[in-house]
Design a protein around this motif. Sequence first.
Motif, mmCIF file in Angstrom:
data_model
loop_
_atom_site.group_PDB
_atom_site.id
_atom_site.type_symbol
_atom_site.label_atom_id
_atom_site.label_comp_id
_atom_site.label_asym_id
_atom_site.label_seq_id
_atom_site.Cartn_x
_atom_site.Cartn_y
_atom_site.Cartn_z
ATOM 1 N N ALA B 169 0.860 -1.191 0.000
ATOM 2 C CA ALA B 169 0.000 0.000 0.000
ATOM 3 C C ALA B 169 0.889 1.232 0.000
ATOM 4 C CB ALA B 169 -0.916 -0.001 1.223
ATOM 5 N N VAL B 170 0.754 2.074 -1.002
ATOM 6 C CA VAL B 170 1.624 3.239 -1.155
ATOM 7 C C VAL B 170 0.971 4.453 -0.498
ATOM 8 C CG1 VAL B 170 2.881 4.686 -2.790
ATOM 9 C CG2 VAL B 170 2.411 2.291 -3.343
ATOM 10 N N GLU B 171 1.731 5.098 0.359
ATOM 11 C CA GLU B 171 1.240 6.327 0.988
ATOM 12 C C GLU B 171 1.754 7.559 0.265
ATOM 13 O OE1 GLU B 171 2.074 6.420 5.170
ATOM 14 O OE2 GLU B 171 1.846 4.262 5.331
ATOM 15 N N GLN B 172 2.992 7.486 -0.210
ATOM 16 C CA GLN B 172 3.616 8.655 -0.830
ATOM 17 C C GLN B 172 4.657 8.182 -1.836
ATOM 18 O OE1 GLN B 172 6.417 11.397 1.390
ATOM 19 N NE2 GLN B 172 4.601 12.666 1.376
ATOM 20 N N GLY B 173 4.757 8.865 -2.953
ATOM 21 C CA GLY B 173 5.732 8.495 -3.956
ATOM 22 C C GLY B 173 5.192 7.417 -4.879
#
Lengths: 216, 356
Positions: B169-173
Motif C-alpha cells: 500500500a503506497v502512501e507517498q511516492g
Amino acid sequence: VANPPAPSATRPAPAASDDDDARATADARLLGDLRRGDPRAREALVDRFAPLVRRMLVRVLGASDELEDVAHEAFLRILASVARVRDPRQLTVWVTRVTVFTARDHLRRKRRTRWLWFLPHDELPDPSAAPRDADGAEAVRAAYAVLANLAVDDRVAFALRAFAGLRWEEVAAGCGISLATAKRRVGRAEARFLELAREHPALRAWIDDEPARGKA
Amino acid sequence: MSESTPGFARLAAEIAATQDRAGAAERLAAAVKLRLSTPPRRRARWALVTAAGVATSALGLAWQLRPATFGFVGAAGPGEAGSVVAASTPETLRFSDGSVVELGAGAAARVVGWDATTASVLLERGELRASLVATERRWTLRAGGFRVHVLGARFTLRWDPARRRGHVAVEQGALRVEGPGVRSRVLAASDVLALGEAPEPTSVPAVAPAAAAPPARAKPLGPRRERVLADPGALLAAADDARAAGRNDDAAAALRRFVTEHGADARAPVAWFTLGRVEGERGRHADAARAFERAASYGARLAVLEDALAAVALSWARAGDATRARAAAVRYLAAFPAGAYGSKLQAIRDGGPPAR
C-alpha cells in the motif's frame, strides 16, 4: 532527433514581478543542483514541470494512451539538455519548447506509421467524460480528429494558441520560430480547422455557435 | 481570430476542462520519476540467457552486495548485511541515508545487503512500513516471489508466508512491483496492490485520505477493501486511474466487475464502451467487439452509439472474424447511412481492405 535551439539570450524579457523573481530564484537553485548532479534535483525538476508538460502534451496531442511515454521522452530530453539553459528565467520557456518539439516528433512518427491501422483506438471517443457532458466529450474527440488532418507544424502552433491559450510570443518561443511564422501557421491551421469542423456533425454547432445547443 | 467567437471559446474551454483531470499531473510526475529511476525491464526471452549465467551472477551479486559505507541501526545496535531482524515488538531500522523501515510486531526481515547504488531487504513474514529517502539508491524489497522496486516512497508491505498472500500500500511516492502474475506494475500514492502467488492480484486505489489528515498507516486489506470494490463509483474511479497509469489489466477487471454488478446503473453503457476500448488496447479484439456490442445494446442511452456500432465491426475485423465484421458493418450502415465511419465500414461490408 535534435533538441530545439537554446532560448535566445537577446529576446527581450517581459517586466518581472515578485512572483517571477521568486520563481527565477527557485529555478536558479534547481539549475545549480542539476549541474552539480544532485540526484534529488531530477525529481524536483519533474515535480516542478509535470503540470506544464502534461498540459502542453494533452493540448497538442489530445487524449492519448501514449501520454506517459511522450512525457517520459520529453523529460529525458529536458534532463539531457538543461545544462544549456544559462538564464534561469528561460527555464520554463526551455521546458515548454522541448516538450513541444517532443510532441511534434511524436505526431510525425505517428503519421509515418498511420497506415498500419485503419482506425487507431485513439480515434474512438474516450467516454470517460461522457456522463458529465456527452456532447462536450464528443466535440473534444472530434476536434482532435479534425486536427489530425492538419500539417503537424501548423497543428502544434494552433493547439498551443487556441487550446493551451498561450500568448503569441509564447507560441513562437515554444515552437522555436519567429512571431510572424507563428501567426502564419496558426492562421493557416485555423482556416483549415474551421473548414473541416463545419463539415463535422459534432463540431458544426460549436463553431457556428447555434443557439439550439442550449449552452449559456 | 474566430478563437474569440463564443462557440469556439466554449469548445476550447471544454477541451481544457476535459483534459485537466484532478491529480493527473501528480500521477504523471510519479510515473515519470519511476521510469527515470529504473532501467528498462528485461524481456522474457532473455530468461534462458539469464538462467545460464546464474553462477556468474551469484559471484557478481556477492560483490554487489558487499558492505559499503551504507549501514543501519536497529534496537540491538548496528546491523550487518545479511542479518535477520525478528521483531517480537515493533522495531525500527534506521539507515544511514535517512531511510527508515519499521517492523510490526511479529515481523521478520533480512537486510540482504547494499552497495553504492542499491539496497535489498527481504520481508519473511509480517508487516513493515518503509519510508525510503529518494537518493540515487534503488531499493528492492522482496516478499515471497514479489519484488518491490523503490527509489523514494513511503509504503507498507505485508506478507503472510503460510497463505502466500500479502499486499503493498503506497502512501507517498511511487514504486514498481514484479512477481507472480504481475509483470511490472507501477503504483502511486493511495494505490493498494494485493499480492498472491496463486491467482491474479487485483489493484484498487485506496480511499483517498482527507487533505488535512496526516498520512495514515495503511491497514491490511480485509472487509474494507471489499466494500471499496463493491462501490460503483469506486470501481469506475479505479478503472480511470488504472487507465491513466497504463494498467489496462486492472482497468478491464474493474470495468468488468462494474458491468457485472451494476448493469442497471446509468453509467453501464459508457462502462461497456470503455471496456471495449481497453480490451482493444490489450489486443483482445474479440472481447472488445463483444463489449462494444453490449454498449450498443443500450441504444440511444449511449451517447456514442454510432462509434460503438462502428467499433463492433472494426474490432471483429481486427479479430479476424470477417463474417461478424461484415454483419456489424451492414448493421452500422443501415443505422447511419451517412455516418462518419461510412467509407471504412463499406469496405468491410464489401469484403475488401478497409479504407484508411
